[in-house]
Design an enzyme around this catalytic site. Structure first.
Site, PDB file in Angstrom:
ATOM      1  N   GLY A  75      63.169  33.777  52.482  1.00 10.63           N
ATOM      2  CA  GLY A  75      65.263  33.509  51.304  1.00 10.63           C
ATOM      3  C   GLY A  75      64.887  33.003  50.085  1.00 10.63           C
ATOM      4  O   GLY A  75      64.077  33.028  49.634  1.00 10.63           O
ATOM      5  N   HIS A 133      62.848  40.546  45.909  1.00  8.17           N
ATOM      6  CA  HIS A 133      63.153  40.453  47.334  1.00  8.17           C
ATOM      7  C   HIS A 133      63.539  42.075  47.629  1.00  8.17           C
ATOM      8  O   HIS A 133      63.954  42.815  48.552  1.00  8.17           O
ATOM      9  CB  HIS A 133      64.163  39.440  48.102  1.00  8.17           C
TER      10      HIS A 133
END
Ligand code: PAF
Length: 277
Positions: free
Chosen positions: A28, A34
């Site tokens: 996260g 990402h």
């Protein structure tokens, strides 16, 4: 995008998916690094699954598990915009229920670099990734070159355990000044953030010596150390030059190799690397 937090629901959802499945496991606090993995998965596979799980078993007792940055609402939006179809978001009790007792351990490729500095870290990483692979059953999985030792250890695990997953290692995404994207960059105060550019600057300086013909590992490492030492807030954790396959130190670069460093700014530990080939 569907958010799934139960393991059984993720398994039954996966059972119904046909075609290739690209998987991006994360902890996260998503950043452009990402998103580049999600982008690659979206372009190369039919269905994209990402996961968010801050995995406690890969943090050491004095590391930043409790303070690790978390913002699920923001991550959910970013993942959706990045074209993720399913976001797997299990909790700790689901992944490590009471009585949990099985782990996967590396034998060798964790001896240097971060493995030497963070005992048990890759045991935690391999364990959680194998568990996630078993739940999500991806055809393809995407990891960033920034965590090169992690990516190589996981490639080795996939090969050693005959897992039917195609591994992809995607290039490092950098800020404009060269700092490698990391969820931990938010810990840096303004002066530390300014000086943090020294990791990439140092590695690029060594790369340019390498391009000029330098093959002596000690000289390339010294080039990195010199640049980092110019920054008053930087404290070197390690600088190592290892071969790409086994991640063992080399004296002379004769084949594909990784020059990697970890540097502390206060309590924040940043890593970066370049591949020499
Ligand atoms: O790179 C990460 O964010 C983590 O190590 C991973 C691969 C998601 C396992 O927890």
């Amino acid at each position: 995008m569907h958010v799934i937090s139960s393991i059984s629901e993720m398994i039954s959802t996966r059972d119904k998916i046909e075609g290739s499945v690209g998987f991006v496991p994360t902890m996260g606090y998503l950043h452009r690094g990402h998103l580049s993995l999600m982008d690659a998965a979206r372009k190369q596979t039919d269905t994209v699954v990402a996961s968010i799980f801050v995995n406690p078993t890969q943090f050491g007792p004095n590391e930043d598990l409790d303070s690790y940055p978390r913002d699920f609402d923001r991550d959910e939006k970013l993942a959706k915009d990045a074209g993720v179809d399913f976001l797997f978001y299990p909790d700790k009790q689901a992944m490590y229920p009471d009585g949990y007792a099985s782990y996967v351990v590396p034998e060798g490729p964790d001896r240097h670099l971060c493995g030497a500095k963070r005992p048990g870290h890759f045991r935690g990483v391999m364990t959680i990734v194998l568990k996630l692979f078993n739940i999500v059953r991806p055809t393809d999985a995407y990891f960033g070159q920034k965590d090169i030792q992690q990516a190589r250890i996981l490639e080795q695990m996939v090969s050693d355990f005959h897992l039917p997953v195609q591994m992809h290692i995607e290039p490092i995404v950098r800020e404009k000044d060269g700092l490698a994207m990391s969820s931990r960059n938010v810990y840096l105060n303004p002066e530390e953030r300014k000086q943090a550019v020294c990791l990439s600057k140092a590695l690029f300086a060594a790369k340019s010596r390498f391009s000029g013909g330098e093959r002596d590992a000690a000289i390339l490492i010294e080039t990195v150390q010199e640049e980092i030492s110019r920054h008053s807030l930087a404290r070197t954790d390690y600088i190592e030059l290892v071969d790409y396959q086994k991640l063992m130190p080399v004296h002379t670069v004769t084949s594909r190799a990784v020059l990697a460093c970890a540097v502390f700014f206060g309590k924040t530990r940043l890593i970066d690397n370049i591949i020499l080939e």
